[in-house]
Design a protein around this motif. Structure first.
Motif, PDB file in Angstrom:
ATOM      1  N   GLU A  10      52.311  44.858  47.193  1.00 47.32           N
ATOM      2  CA  GLU A  10      51.033  44.462  47.783  1.00 47.32           C
ATOM      3  C   GLU A  10      49.908  44.373  46.752  1.00 47.32           C
ATOM      4  OE1 GLU A  10      50.142  43.714  51.310  1.00 47.32           O
ATOM      5  OE2 GLU A  10      52.259  43.279  51.007  1.00 47.32           O
ATOM      6  N   LYS A  11      49.897  45.258  45.776  1.00 48.36           N
ATOM      7  CA  LYS A  11      48.808  45.293  44.794  1.00 48.36           C
ATOM      8  C   LYS A  11      48.866  44.129  43.818  1.00 48.36           C
ATOM      9  CE  LYS A  11      50.252  49.407  43.878  1.00 48.36           C
ATOM     10  NZ  LYS A  11      50.538  50.748  43.448  1.00 48.36           N
ATOM     11  N   LYS A  12      49.990  43.439  43.744  1.00 45.84           N
ATOM     12  CA  LYS A  12      50.195  42.434  42.704  1.00 45.84           C
ATOM     13  C   LYS A  12      50.120  40.996  43.203  1.00 45.84           C
ATOM     14  CE  LYS A  12      52.992  45.662  40.188  1.00 45.84           C
ATOM     15  NZ  LYS A  12      54.161  46.412  40.431  1.00 45.84           N
ATOM     16  N   HIS A  13      49.696  40.784  44.435  1.00 39.04           N
ATOM     17  CA  HIS A  13      49.638  39.413  44.939  1.00 39.04           C
ATOM     18  C   HIS A  13      48.486  38.639  44.317  1.00 39.04           C
ATOM     19  CE1 HIS A  13      52.235  40.713  48.449  1.00 39.04           C
ATOM     20  NE2 HIS A  13      52.861  39.697  47.920  1.00 39.04           N
ATOM     21  N   GLU A  14      48.611  37.326  44.369  1.00 40.58           N
ATOM     22  CA  GLU A  14      47.596  36.459  43.771  1.00 40.58           C
ATOM     23  C   GLU A  14      46.329  36.457  44.609  1.00 40.58           C
ATOM     24  OE1 GLU A  14      49.166  32.602  43.005  1.00 40.58           O
ATOM     25  OE2 GLU A  14      50.959  33.384  42.054  1.00 40.58           O
ATOM     26  N   ALA A  15      45.245  36.060  43.966  1.00 40.13           N
ATOM     27  CA  ALA A  15      43.931  36.049  44.607  1.00 40.13           C
ATOM     28  C   ALA A  15      43.898  35.126  45.824  1.00 40.13           C
ATOM     29  CB  ALA A  15      42.862  35.640  43.596  1.00 40.13           C
ATOM     30  N   GLU A  16      44.631  34.030  45.779  1.00 38.71           N
ATOM     31  CA  GLU A  16      44.629  33.085  46.913  1.00 38.71           C
ATOM     32  C   GLU A  16      45.162  33.731  48.187  1.00 38.71           C
ATOM     33  OE1 GLU A  16      43.464  29.970  47.678  1.00 38.71           O
ATOM     34  OE2 GLU A  16      42.384  30.391  45.830  1.00 38.71           O
ATOM     35  N   LEU A  17      46.243  34.479  48.088  1.00 41.17           N
ATOM     36  CA  LEU A  17      46.798  35.158  49.257  1.00 41.17           C
ATOM     37  C   LEU A  17      45.817  36.206  49.784  1.00 41.17           C
ATOM     38  CD1 LEU A  17      49.146  35.769  51.224  1.00 41.17           C
ATOM     39  CD2 LEU A  17      49.873  37.487  49.583  1.00 41.17           C
ATOM     40  N   GLU A  38      40.388  45.923  42.420  1.00 43.95           N
ATOM     41  CA  GLU A  38      39.114  45.378  41.955  1.00 43.95           C
ATOM     42  C   GLU A  38      39.382  43.959  41.478  1.00 43.95           C
ATOM     43  OE1 GLU A  38      36.226  46.942  42.123  1.00 43.95           O
ATOM     44  OE2 GLU A  38      36.959  48.946  42.635  1.00 43.95           O
ATOM     45  N   ASN A  39      38.836  42.969  42.188  1.00 47.69           N
ATOM     46  CA  ASN A  39      39.028  41.577  41.806  1.00 47.69           C
ATOM     47  C   ASN A  39      37.734  40.824  42.101  1.00 47.69           C
ATOM     48  OD1 ASN A  39      39.781  38.882  41.509  1.00 47.69           O
ATOM     49  ND2 ASN A  39      41.837  39.230  42.315  1.00 47.69           N
ATOM     50  N   GLU A  40      36.953  40.573  41.066  1.00 45.71           N
ATOM     51  CA  GLU A  40      35.658  39.900  41.226  1.00 45.71           C
ATOM     52  C   GLU A  40      35.818  38.471  41.741  1.00 45.71           C
ATOM     53  OE1 GLU A  40      32.505  41.097  40.826  1.00 45.71           O
ATOM     54  OE2 GLU A  40      33.414  43.063  40.586  1.00 45.71           O
ATOM     55  N   GLU A  41      36.960  37.868  41.508  1.00 44.73           N
ATOM     56  CA  GLU A  41      37.211  36.503  41.975  1.00 44.73           C
ATOM     57  C   GLU A  41      37.267  36.434  43.507  1.00 44.73           C
ATOM     58  OE1 GLU A  41      40.847  33.291  41.777  1.00 44.73           O
ATOM     59  OE2 GLU A  41      40.697  34.794  40.198  1.00 44.73           O
ATOM     60  N   VAL A  42      37.705  37.509  44.120  1.00 42.74           N
ATOM     61  CA  VAL A  42      37.891  37.541  45.570  1.00 42.74           C
ATOM     62  C   VAL A  42      36.700  38.186  46.273  1.00 42.74           C
ATOM     63  CG1 VAL A  42      39.361  38.383  47.429  1.00 42.74           C
ATOM     64  CG2 VAL A  42      40.385  37.627  45.302  1.00 42.74           C
ATOM     65  N   LEU A  45      41.917  38.015  53.938  1.00 40.44           N
ATOM     66  CA  LEU A  45      40.547  38.430  54.277  1.00 40.44           C
ATOM     67  C   LEU A  45      39.898  37.427  55.231  1.00 40.44           C
ATOM     68  CD1 LEU A  45      39.300  39.673  50.787  1.00 40.44           C
ATOM     69  CD2 LEU A  45      39.967  41.069  52.747  1.00 40.44           C
ATOM     70  N   PHE A  46      40.169  36.144  55.023  1.00 39.53           N
ATOM     71  CA  PHE A  46      39.639  35.116  55.903  1.00 39.53           C
ATOM     72  C   PHE A  46      40.196  35.249  57.321  1.00 39.53           C
ATOM     73  CE2 PHE A  46      40.048  30.744  57.639  1.00 39.53           C
ATOM     74  CZ  PHE A  46      38.698  30.465  57.798  1.00 39.53           C
ATOM     75  N   LEU A  47      41.494  35.527  57.439  1.00 37.03           N
ATOM     76  CA  LEU A  47      42.097  35.714  58.756  1.00 37.03           C
ATOM     77  C   LEU A  47      41.486  36.907  59.491  1.00 37.03           C
ATOM     78  CD1 LEU A  47      45.846  34.965  58.038  1.00 37.03           C
ATOM     79  CD2 LEU A  47      44.251  33.586  59.367  1.00 37.03           C
TER      80      LEU A  47
END
Length: 122
Positions: free
Chosen positions: A94-101, A57-61, A106-108
């Motif tokens: 995998e669960k701990k990566h930053e929002a940018e990655l 759950e990441n509202e930023e992404v 998701l963009f790819l």
């Protein structure tokens, strides 16, 4: 070790996650050519309960949950010779990566889905 049973569609979902690393329900609907998300949600909840995938759950992404592989997915992916063994060793991160990655992954996937839709149109 006795692992929970998975269906062929659930295994396909795990392979999609190994390809794109992070996916949302909207993207999975397009990958499976489904219109109704209930079946996808059922698969995702079952896999998350069995700890094959993780729910982020990441509202930023994204407004909805983001799904990635969890450590048990390695047991299914080991069957495929095309999967890099070092990738399987990193599943726990995998669960701990930053929002940018996560945003880039998701963009790819969105770009891939766009090209697939163009391919089927013409």
């Amino acid at each position: 070790m006795n692992l929970p049973k998975t269906t062929s569609q659930q295994e396909e979902l795990i392979y999609y996650l190994s390809q794109f690393r992070y996916l949302i329900v909207k993207q999975l609907l397009k990958l499976f050519n489904h219109k109704d998300p209930r079946r996808i949600h059922e698969w995702l909840n079952d896999l998350a309960r069995s700890r094959y995938i993780a729910k982020i759950e990441n509202e930023e992404v994204s407004r909805g949950p983001i799904y990635c592989l969890d450590t048990r997915a390695g047991h299914i992916l080991k069957k495929d010779n095309n999967i890099d063994k070092t990738f399987l060793g990193r599943l726990y991160k995998e669960k701990k990566h930053e929002a940018e990655l996560i945003k880039k992954c998701l963009f790819l996937c969105d770009i891939n889905l766009h090209f697939l839709s163009q391919k089927t149109k013409g």
